[in-house]
Design a protein around this motif. Structure first.
Motif, PDB file in Angstrom:
ATOM      1  N   PRO A 167       0.811  -1.231   0.000  1.00 31.12           N
ATOM      2  CA  PRO A 167       0.000   0.000   0.000  1.00 31.12           C
ATOM      3  C   PRO A 167       0.836   1.268   0.000  1.00 31.12           C
ATOM      4  O   PRO A 167       0.404   2.295  -0.538  1.00 31.12           O
ATOM      5  CB  PRO A 167      -0.844  -0.125   1.277  1.00 31.12           C
ATOM      6  N   VAL A 168       2.023   1.233   0.594  1.00 24.54           N
ATOM      7  CA  VAL A 168       2.881   2.413   0.584  1.00 24.54           C
ATOM      8  C   VAL A 168       3.305   2.739  -0.852  1.00 24.54           C
ATOM      9  O   VAL A 168       3.217   3.895  -1.298  1.00 24.54           O
ATOM     10  CB  VAL A 168       4.113   2.202   1.473  1.00 24.54           C
ATOM     11  N   VAL A 169       3.745   1.721  -1.583  1.00 22.60           N
ATOM     12  CA  VAL A 169       4.157   1.925  -2.975  1.00 22.60           C
ATOM     13  C   VAL A 169       2.960   2.374  -3.821  1.00 22.60           C
ATOM     14  O   VAL A 169       3.069   3.281  -4.662  1.00 22.60           O
ATOM     15  CB  VAL A 169       4.773   0.631  -3.546  1.00 22.60           C
ATOM     16  N   THR A 170       1.804   1.746  -3.572  1.00 24.67           N
ATOM     17  CA  THR A 170       0.598   2.116  -4.311  1.00 24.67           C
ATOM     18  C   THR A 170       0.221   3.572  -4.053  1.00 24.67           C
ATOM     19  O   THR A 170      -0.142   4.316  -4.973  1.00 24.67           O
ATOM     20  CB  THR A 170      -0.568   1.202  -3.904  1.00 24.67           C
ATOM     21  N   GLY A 171       0.301   3.977  -2.785  1.00 20.64           N
ATOM     22  CA  GLY A 171      -0.027   5.354  -2.439  1.00 20.64           C
ATOM     23  C   GLY A 171       0.915   6.350  -3.086  1.00 20.64           C
ATOM     24  O   GLY A 171       0.473   7.394  -3.599  1.00 20.64           O
ATOM     25  N   LEU A 172       2.198   6.066  -3.069  1.00 18.01           N
ATOM     26  CA  LEU A 172       3.162   6.965  -3.699  1.00 18.01           C
ATOM     27  C   LEU A 172       2.928   7.059  -5.210  1.00 18.01           C
ATOM     28  O   LEU A 172       3.055   8.131  -5.802  1.00 18.01           O
ATOM     29  CB  LEU A 172       4.583   6.479  -3.414  1.00 18.01           C
ATOM     30  N   ALA A 173       2.576   5.928  -5.819  1.00 16.07           N
ATOM     31  CA  ALA A 173       2.269   5.943  -7.253  1.00 16.07           C
ATOM     32  C   ALA A 173       1.040   6.803  -7.530  1.00 16.07           C
ATOM     33  O   ALA A 173       1.006   7.569  -8.500  1.00 16.07           O
ATOM     34  CB  ALA A 173       2.044   4.515  -7.748  1.00 16.07           C
ATOM     35  N   GLY A 174       0.018   6.681  -6.674  1.00 16.44           N
ATOM     36  CA  GLY A 174      -1.181   7.496  -6.850  1.00 16.44           C
ATOM     37  C   GLY A 174      -0.878   8.980  -6.750  1.00 16.44           C
ATOM     38  O   GLY A 174      -1.373   9.786  -7.552  1.00 16.44           O
ATOM     39  N   VAL A 175      -0.073   9.366  -5.753  1.00 13.77           N
ATOM     40  CA  VAL A 175       0.283  10.774  -5.583  1.00 13.77           C
ATOM     41  C   VAL A 175       1.079  11.274  -6.792  1.00 13.77           C
ATOM     42  O   VAL A 175       0.847  12.383  -7.300  1.00 13.77           O
ATOM     43  CB  VAL A 175       1.091  10.969  -4.282  1.00 13.77           C
TER      44      VAL A 175
END
Length: 499
Positions: free
Chosen positions: A235-243
């Motif tokens: 989820p951390v990687v996913t969140g950074l990708a979203g941002v």
């Protein structure tokens, strides 16, 4: 007909009937953003969603609507707003039927997303068509105010209608009530409404559509997963990708001749504060609505019908405030009304911190009444400001931005503040299950674990509501600094906005 004659022309009966017809889908779209607040305990017992699935059931609708509103507003400008209204109503109706008979959480989430797809076509096209029906500035301002009041009333009475239906019918009934309104709209819209499109709408940037939708969904998925399952790399990687995708989206808008998100509108401080108010008011309202719905039923033990009755005073004040907002603006000015909305919301939310696991009805009602004034001002001012700030040919895009701030705020309130409350519960609760309702439904649970679970939920609710209150008060202070004092009388200010 000259422009002066067009401005002076007053709407006929057909225009007002068209307004009434359009308001039906508008109320449905707004209501379906909140109708599940009191229904979630029933849905949890019926199809047993996980913590993560429960949050997606609540706000996948809002995220689909908010991520596509701007794109569909632009497409409506180009290809015809009536076509979008009709197609959106069909999709919304199909999604409603599917949601009503969903046998498991996965299908319910998918159907709620389909309803969001339909809702994203309905809102911007509705407001743009309403603007085209009324050429007289004063009547157009009145019609937009009625639109805003209907949208606010839909949000406000959604939990009430849901509670009343659930007291007599299965949980699927909260979706089936959409069908009669959709059928009536499809029958009469081709007769009462005219097609409206822009002569030079420009090209719709497909990449921007994809970037905005994917960026929002990835960022929110990361927040929800971290709240439900704790820290992990995915989820951390996913969140950074979203941002990163959202940053790319914003930068791209600055280079396009016809951007999906017209950032030039935000050069006006009043417009900026109004949009932020629309966003933040729904963040606070959605979080408070969802958490207090669970609090009234699962902590204090009220039936769903009684919980719906307790929601009524706040819903009534919110609706009246939205309808009367234009009159308040005429007396005190747009600046004062915007600032007042923030402090009504912020101070009203603080009253919820007085709730306990045994008592809290009085604090809840007082909070809902005070915050209802602020919410009502917010819903009305955002819509009016957005449409008045742009040329008629960009009405669909401006309406999309105004409604996107509301819908995105509605979804973010549950995903961000709801997730904050969920994290607190997971860290301090008895560890039986991920949510309060799942914990209370667990077989053989002890009285001590029940009390611990209720205390943990209340602590999480207080934390989330406290954050919402501070954000509202902070935006009120920002509005005092950003929004200049009116140079003329409030009445002159109101007339300028209406024109």
């Amino acid at each position: 007909m000259t422009s002066q004659e067009l401005v002076a022309e007053r709407a006929d009966r057909r225009a007002w009937l068209g307004l009434v017809l359009v308001l039906g889908p508008v109320a449905l779209v707004a209501m379906d953003g909140s109708v599940l607040y009191l229904a979630m305990p029933s849905i949890t017992s019926a199809i047993t969603p996980t913590t993560d699935q429960a949050l997606w059931i609540l706000d996948i609708y809002g995220f689909v609507v908010s991520s596509l509103l701007i794109a569909f507003g632009n497409l409506g400008d180009r290809y015809g707003r009536l076509k979008f209204l009709l197609s959106g109503a069909v999709v919304f109706g199909i999604g409603s039927v599917g949601a009503a008979f969903s046998p498991n959480p996965e299908i319910l989430i998918a159907c709620r997303a389909l309803m969001g797809l339909g809702g994203a076509t309905l809102l911007p096209a509705s407001l743009a068509i309403i603007s085209s029906l009324f050429h007289n500035p004063r009547q157009r301002s009145q019609a937009i105010g009625i639109f805003a009041a209907t949208f606010a009333a839909g949000f406000a009475v959604g939990p009430v209608i849901g509670g009343l239906l659930l007291s007599r019918f299965d949980w699927g009934s909260v979706f089936l009530i959409n069908i009669p309104v959709v059928v009536l709209f499809l029958a009469f819209a081709p007769v009462l409404l005219k097609e409206v499109r822009t002569s030079n709408p420009g090209r719709v940037d497909a990449l921007s559509v994809v970037l905005s939708a994917v960026g929002i969904l990835l960022a929110v998925y990361a927040v929800k997963t971290l709240a439900a399952e704790g820290f992990s790399p995915t989820p951390v990687v996913t969140g950074l990708a979203g941002v990163a995708i959202l940053v790319w989206f914003v930068r791209r808008q600055l280079t396009l001749e016809y951007p999906l998100l017209d950032l030039r509108l935000f050069k006006d401080h009043v417009f900026t504060v109004a949009i932020l108010t629309g966003l933040l008011s729904l963040v606070a309202w959605a979080a408070a609505g969802y958490l207090t719905g669970v609090y009234l039923q699962s902590v204090l033990g009220y039936s769903v019908l009684m919980a719906a009755v307790l929601v009524l005073p706040g819903a009534a004040v919110l609706t009246v405030s939205c309808v009367g907002a234009s009159g308040v603006v005429e007396r005190i000015g747009m600046r004062s009304a915007l600032i007042a909305s923030h402090f009504f919301m912020g101070l009203g939310l603080l009253l919820l911190l007085l709730t306990t696991t045994e008592y809290g009805v009085a604090a809840f009602i007082a909070s809902s009444v005070i915050t209802g004034v602020g919410y009502g001002f917010s819903f009305s001012l955002v819509a009016d400001t957005a449409v008045a700030a742009v040329p008629p040919e960009r009405a669909g895009s401006a309406a999309s931005l105004a409604e996107m701030s509301n819908e995105l705020g509605n979804a973010l309130g549950i995903s961000l503040l709801g997730s904050l409350a969920a994290v607190f519960f997971r860290l301090t609760g008895p560890g039986v299950a991920g949510t309060l309702d799942e914990t209370l439904d667990s077989p053989g649970i002890s009285a001590g674990a029940v009390a611990e679970a209720k205390d943990a939920f209340l602590g999480g609710m207080h934390l989330a509501i406290g954050v919402a209150s501070l954000l509202c008060l902070a935006l009120g202070v920002l509005a005092l600094r950003w929004v200049p004092k009116e140079t003329g009388a409030p009445q002159e200010e109101a007339e300028a906005v209406a024109h």
